[in-house]
Design a protein around this motif. Structure first.
Motif, PDB file in Angstrom:
ATOM      1  N   PRO A 176       1.108 -13.494  -7.770  1.00 52.96           N
ATOM      2  CA  PRO A 176       0.420 -14.317  -6.771  1.00 52.96           C
ATOM      3  C   PRO A 176      -0.921 -13.733  -6.321  1.00 52.96           C
ATOM      4  O   PRO A 176      -1.742 -14.437  -5.742  1.00 52.96           O
ATOM      5  N   ASN A 177      -1.150 -12.458  -6.587  1.00 49.92           N
ATOM      6  CA  ASN A 177      -2.376 -11.770  -6.202  1.00 49.92           C
ATOM      7  C   ASN A 177      -2.591 -11.732  -4.691  1.00 49.92           C
ATOM      8  O   ASN A 177      -3.726 -11.667  -4.219  1.00 49.92           O
ATOM      9  N   SER A 178      -1.505 -11.746  -3.944  1.00 47.50           N
ATOM     10  CA  SER A 178      -1.614 -11.634  -2.484  1.00 47.50           C
ATOM     11  C   SER A 178      -1.875 -10.185  -2.064  1.00 47.50           C
ATOM     12  O   SER A 178      -2.345  -9.937  -0.955  1.00 47.50           O
ATOM     13  N   PHE A 179      -1.555  -9.239  -2.923  1.00 49.08           N
ATOM     14  CA  PHE A 179      -1.853  -7.821  -2.704  1.00 49.08           C
ATOM     15  C   PHE A 179      -2.841  -7.423  -3.784  1.00 49.08           C
ATOM     16  O   PHE A 179      -2.487  -7.340  -4.959  1.00 49.08           O
ATOM     17  N   GLY A 180      -4.095  -7.208  -3.377  1.00 50.94           N
ATOM     18  CA  GLY A 180      -5.138  -6.875  -4.337  1.00 50.94           C
ATOM     19  C   GLY A 180      -5.837  -5.582  -3.970  1.00 50.94           C
ATOM     20  O   GLY A 180      -5.302  -4.732  -3.251  1.00 50.94           O
ATOM     21  N   THR A 181      -7.048  -5.450  -4.440  1.00 53.94           N
ATOM     22  CA  THR A 181      -7.819  -4.214  -4.267  1.00 53.94           C
ATOM     23  C   THR A 181      -7.970  -3.816  -2.806  1.00 53.94           C
ATOM     24  O   THR A 181      -7.712  -2.661  -2.445  1.00 53.94           O
ATOM     25  N   ASP A 182      -8.410  -4.743  -1.973  1.00 51.72           N
ATOM     26  CA  ASP A 182      -8.660  -4.411  -0.566  1.00 51.72           C
ATOM     27  C   ASP A 182      -7.377  -3.976   0.143  1.00 51.72           C
ATOM     28  O   ASP A 182      -7.383  -3.014   0.914  1.00 51.72           O
ATOM     29  N   GLU A 183      -6.282  -4.664  -0.140  1.00 49.88           N
ATOM     30  CA  GLU A 183      -4.998  -4.309   0.478  1.00 49.88           C
ATOM     31  C   GLU A 183      -4.509  -2.954  -0.018  1.00 49.88           C
ATOM     32  O   GLU A 183      -3.991  -2.154   0.750  1.00 49.88           O
ATOM     33  N   PHE A 184      -4.699  -2.696  -1.318  1.00 50.27           N
ATOM     34  CA  PHE A 184      -4.274  -1.418  -1.873  1.00 50.27           C
ATOM     35  C   PHE A 184      -5.029  -0.261  -1.234  1.00 50.27           C
ATOM     36  O   PHE A 184      -4.433   0.721  -0.797  1.00 50.27           O
ATOM     37  N   VAL A 185      -6.353  -0.370  -1.177  1.00 50.49           N
ATOM     38  CA  VAL A 185      -7.149   0.710  -0.593  1.00 50.49           C
ATOM     39  C   VAL A 185      -6.801   0.885   0.883  1.00 50.49           C
ATOM     40  O   VAL A 185      -6.632   2.017   1.354  1.00 50.49           O
ATOM     41  N   SER A 186      -6.658  -0.207   1.612  1.00 49.92           N
ATOM     42  CA  SER A 186      -6.296  -0.119   3.034  1.00 49.92           C
ATOM     43  C   SER A 186      -4.937   0.550   3.210  1.00 49.92           C
ATOM     44  O   SER A 186      -4.761   1.388   4.102  1.00 49.92           O
ATOM     45  N   TRP A 187      -3.980   0.188   2.371  1.00 49.13           N
ATOM     46  CA  TRP A 187      -2.641   0.786   2.448  1.00 49.13           C
ATOM     47  C   TRP A 187      -2.700   2.286   2.153  1.00 49.13           C
ATOM     48  O   TRP A 187      -2.084   3.086   2.849  1.00 49.13           O
ATOM     49  N   CYS A 188      -3.472   2.672   1.140  1.00 44.68           N
ATOM     50  CA  CYS A 188      -3.623   4.099   0.816  1.00 44.68           C
ATOM     51  C   CYS A 188      -4.203   4.856   2.001  1.00 44.68           C
ATOM     52  O   CYS A 188      -3.721   5.941   2.349  1.00 44.68           O
ATOM     53  N   ARG A 189      -5.221   4.307   2.614  1.00 42.74           N
ATOM     54  CA  ARG A 189      -5.834   4.972   3.779  1.00 42.74           C
ATOM     55  C   ARG A 189      -4.819   5.088   4.917  1.00 42.74           C
ATOM     56  O   ARG A 189      -4.774   6.098   5.614  1.00 42.74           O
ATOM     57  N   GLU A 190      -4.010   4.044   5.075  1.00 46.35           N
ATOM     58  CA  GLU A 190      -2.995   4.034   6.140  1.00 46.35           C
ATOM     59  C   GLU A 190      -1.966   5.152   5.967  1.00 46.35           C
ATOM     60  O   GLU A 190      -1.536   5.771   6.933  1.00 46.35           O
ATOM     61  N   ILE A 191      -1.582   5.430   4.720  1.00 48.59           N
ATOM     62  CA  ILE A 191      -0.565   6.467   4.490  1.00 48.59           C
ATOM     63  C   ILE A 191      -1.176   7.835   4.190  1.00 48.59           C
ATOM     64  O   ILE A 191      -0.459   8.807   3.975  1.00 48.59           O
ATOM     65  N   GLY A 192      -2.506   7.917   4.150  1.00 50.38           N
ATOM     66  CA  GLY A 192      -3.168   9.196   3.919  1.00 50.38           C
ATOM     67  C   GLY A 192      -3.237   9.611   2.461  1.00 50.38           C
ATOM     68  O   GLY A 192      -3.322  10.802   2.156  1.00 50.38           O
ATOM     69  N   ALA A 193      -3.222   8.635   1.553  1.00 50.16           N
ATOM     70  CA  ALA A 193      -3.280   8.924   0.115  1.00 50.16           C
ATOM     71  C   ALA A 193      -4.630   8.491  -0.452  1.00 50.16           C
ATOM     72  O   ALA A 193      -5.265   7.575   0.058  1.00 50.16           O
ATOM     73  N   GLU A 194      -5.056   9.172  -1.515  1.00 49.05           N
ATOM     74  CA  GLU A 194      -6.255   8.763  -2.248  1.00 49.05           C
ATOM     75  C   GLU A 194      -5.877   7.629  -3.199  1.00 49.05           C
ATOM     76  O   GLU A 194      -4.915   7.754  -3.966  1.00 49.05           O
ATOM     77  N   PRO A 195      -6.627   6.524  -3.188  1.00 48.56           N
ATOM     78  CA  PRO A 195      -6.363   5.472  -4.169  1.00 48.56           C
ATOM     79  C   PRO A 195      -6.836   5.886  -5.562  1.00 48.56           C
ATOM     80  O   PRO A 195      -7.868   6.551  -5.705  1.00 48.56           O
ATOM     81  N   TYR A 196      -6.054   5.513  -6.556  1.00 45.07           N
ATOM     82  CA  TYR A 196      -6.357   5.808  -7.960  1.00 45.07           C
ATOM     83  C   TYR A 196      -6.168   4.481  -8.691  1.00 45.07           C
ATOM     84  O   TYR A 196      -5.052   3.990  -8.808  1.00 45.07           O
ATOM     85  N   ILE A 197      -7.260   3.882  -9.127  1.00 48.71           N
ATOM     86  CA  ILE A 197      -7.207   2.551  -9.735  1.00 48.71           C
ATOM     87  C   ILE A 197      -7.139   2.666 -11.249  1.00 48.71           C
ATOM     88  O   ILE A 197      -7.928   3.371 -11.876  1.00 48.71           O
ATOM     89  N   CYS A 198      -6.183   1.946 -11.816  1.00 49.02           N
ATOM     90  CA  CYS A 198      -5.981   1.884 -13.263  1.00 49.02           C
ATOM     91  C   CYS A 198      -6.557   0.561 -13.771  1.00 49.02           C
ATOM     92  O   CYS A 198      -6.075  -0.509 -13.393  1.00 49.02           O
TER      93      CYS A 198
END
Length: 182
Positions: A42-64
């Protein structure tokens, strides 16, 4: 957050080899049939949500990136979307989507396991090396500060060919190996 995961890779697995990131940004998301996993995304979770979620949990995003059905240009456009302040159509699109500041994604992978016949867009060792070179050139020209990886496997011939062909363009390789203890 409690796990203190330092880096999270997304999208994961074979799914990445048929994922087109543009379908998952902005207000008008486009559902797509993912051929690797044979499901509708459905693409309801995309790039912006992924990066925001990573920042929220204190992780570096790594995009494949999609090295199966995608192109080197699609990969470099994704870097532009995530990392450029306001230059180019994709950076402007990110700003229009409500993210004025660049996401600043440091870690990027060219593909998943494109050496395997199970992957969309599987490539021979020679094809993979050339594809990685062209992808890396375009991605690094958009943002030379990114840390760029490419998938490899614990096979000396395959990995040495990748390093001989594309090693000057990569910061690391990501060895994919599965060990069942037998």
């Amino acid at each position: 957050r409690e796990l203190r995961v330092p880096v999270v890779r997304w999208p994961g697995g074979c799914f990445a080899s048929a994922y087109h990131w543009q379908d998952g940004v902005g207000a008008q998301r486009r559902p797509a049939y993912n051929k690797a996993w044979r499901v509708e995304e459905p693409n309801s979770f995309g790039t912006d949500e992924f990066v925001s979620w990573c920042r929220e949990i204190g992780a570096e995003p790594y995009i494949c990136t999609n090295a199966g059905t995608g192109t080197p240009e699609e990969m470099s456009d994704w870097v532009e979307y995530c990392n450029l302040p306001d230059q180019g159509a994709w950076a402007k699109q990110r700003r229009a989507n409500g993210y004025a500041d660049p996401h600043g994604v440091r870690f990027w992978s060219i593909g998943n396991e494109n050496y395997g016949t199970w992957e969309m867009g599987a490539k021979t060792s020679a094809e993979w090396g050339r594809y990685v070179v062209e992808s890396a050139k375009m991605m690094k020209r958009v943002d030379p500060s990114i840390q760029l990886l490419a998938a490899a496997l614990p096979d000396l011939d395959w990995t040495l060919n990748l390093l001989r062909t594309a090693g000057d363009f990569l910061d690391m390789i990501s060895i994919h190996g599965y060990y069942d203890g037998l």
